[in-house]
Design an enzyme around this catalytic site. Structure first.
Site, PDB file in Angstrom:
ATOM      1  N   GLY A  85     -41.787  60.034 112.832  1.00 14.32           N
ATOM      2  CA  GLY A  85     -40.466  60.652 113.528  1.00 14.32           C
ATOM      3  C   GLY A  85     -40.828  61.033 114.825  1.00 14.32           C
ATOM      4  O   GLY A  85     -42.043  61.041 115.442  1.00 14.32           O
ATOM      5  N   ALA A  86     -39.836  61.688 115.460  1.00 15.79           N
ATOM      6  CA  ALA A  86     -40.016  62.426 116.841  1.00 15.79           C
ATOM      7  C   ALA A  86     -38.766  63.333 116.987  1.00 15.79           C
ATOM      8  O   ALA A  86     -37.772  63.220 116.426  1.00 15.79           O
ATOM      9  CB  ALA A  86     -39.842  61.412 117.768  1.00 15.79           C
ATOM     10  N   ASP A  87     -39.294  64.245 117.872  1.00 13.18           N
ATOM     11  CA  ASP A  87     -38.380  65.267 118.197  1.00 13.18           C
ATOM     12  C   ASP A  87     -37.474  65.116 119.746  1.00 13.18           C
ATOM     13  O   ASP A  87     -36.217  65.445 119.641  1.00 13.18           O
ATOM     14  CB  ASP A  87     -38.933  66.777 118.233  1.00 13.18           C
ATOM     15  N   GLU A 107     -50.805  63.587 113.682  1.00 13.81           N
ATOM     16  CA  GLU A 107     -49.854  62.747 114.227  1.00 13.81           C
ATOM     17  C   GLU A 107     -50.555  61.844 115.410  1.00 13.81           C
ATOM     18  O   GLU A 107     -50.239  60.627 115.359  1.00 13.81           O
ATOM     19  CB  GLU A 107     -48.788  63.246 114.129  1.00 13.81           C
TER      20      GLU A 107
HETATM   21  C1  5RP Z   1     -43.979  66.510 112.658  1.00 17.21           C
HETATM   22  C2  5RP Z   1     -42.982  65.659 113.575  1.00 17.21           C
HETATM   23  C3  5RP Z   1     -41.783  65.187 113.172  1.00 17.21           C
HETATM   24  O1  5RP Z   1     -41.904  63.805 113.477  1.00 17.21           O
HETATM   25  C4  5RP Z   1     -40.674  65.533 113.819  1.00 17.21           C
HETATM   26  O2  5RP Z   1     -40.691  66.925 113.988  1.00 17.21           O
HETATM   27  C5  5RP Z   1     -39.319  64.817 113.461  1.00 17.21           C
HETATM   28  O3  5RP Z   1     -38.959  65.243 112.303  1.00 17.21           O
HETATM   29  P1  5RP Z   1     -37.296  64.843 111.617  1.00 17.21           P
HETATM   30  O4  5RP Z   1     -37.634  63.474 111.162  1.00 17.21           O
HETATM   31  O5  5RP Z   1     -37.536  65.905 110.432  1.00 17.21           O
HETATM   32  O6  5RP Z   1     -36.493  65.333 112.590  1.00 17.21           O
HETATM   33  O7  5RP Z   1     -43.357  65.442 114.606  1.00 17.21           O
HETATM   34  O8  5RP Z   1     -44.732  67.277 113.135  1.00 17.21           O
END
Ligand code: 5RP
Length: 226
Positions: A85-87, A107
């Protein structure tokens, strides 16, 4: 499932459909990666043969519970494909902020070891500028942590020590601490990454640049690839 969960599920489904038997996989962390690991578990139960390297202890536990075989970098130094995933995602350059789930170090190691890097997100993660409300997580060694955090302020960050639900400083799987660094706007992410990583005590930061990810965006109507 709410609408965001549905959108995340569409993205995760599309990513997992690209997995083929025999592949060596990176297994991401976070709520969207968790959906992908669940779907992967179903395919493994149906006979898909893969091995995975998890990016966190919690993804490792989830994978093991689903019967997904795990490997490590000693046995498997190169991966065919990673799903994570990503933020925040900046379209065009495809620069990312990651690490709100606390797994940024592993990651990033997994990302750079992967031939294909699939990022699964819902539309809320697509931004016109990195930063703002979403911090850049910076993983820092505990020794002299306060001095490292002080140095982060000198490059324009507003660092907030990450805490767990009990109020204690959050510990990564590698035993380090995280300063969530807010920047009003990030105009030159490449330069900022160099500045952050030049600070003594910094282990890694959540700017994921130059990885050429294939970003799969889940919407209410399905998934599209950026
Ligand atoms: C974890 C991450 C996640 O991929 C990122 O926070 C996205 O998470 P989500 O899919 O719950 O929004 O980088 O370290």
């Amino acid at each position: 499932m709410n609408t965001t969960q549905n959108a995340k599920a569409f993205a995760a489904e599309k990513a997992v459909s690209l997995i083929e038997s025999g592949m060596k996989l990176g297994l991401g962390t976070g709520s969207t990666a968790k959906i992908a690991i669940d779907l992967l578990g179903k395919r493994v139960a149906e006979g898909l043969r893969i091995v995975g390297i998890p990016t966190s202890q919690r993804s490792a536990e989830q994978a093991l519970a689903l019967g997904i075989p795990l490997t490590n970098f000693e046995e498997t130094p190169r991966l065919d494909l990673t799903i994570d995933g990503a933020d925040q995602v900046l379209p065009g350059s495809l620069q990312l902020i990651k690490g709100l789930g606390g797994a940024l170090l592993r990651e990033k190691i997994v990302a750079f070891a992967s031939d294909r890097y699939l990022i699964v997100v819902d539309e809320s993660k697509i931004v016109s500028e990195l930063g703002g409300k979403v911090p850049v997580p910076v993983e820092v060694v505990e020794f002299g942590w306060n001095t490292t955090v002080e140095r982060l302020t000198k490059i324009g960050a507003r660092p907030v020590p990450r805490r767990d639900a009990a109020g204690a400083l959050y510990r990564t799987d590698t035993g380090n601490l995280i300063a969530d660094c807010f920047f009003e706007q990030i105009k030159d992410a490449g330069r900022l990454e160099i500045e952050i990583k030049s600070i003594v005590g910094v282990v890694e930061c959540g700017l994921f640049l130059g990885l050429k990810p294939e970003v799969i965006v889940g919407t209410l109507a399905g998934a599209r690839i950026l």
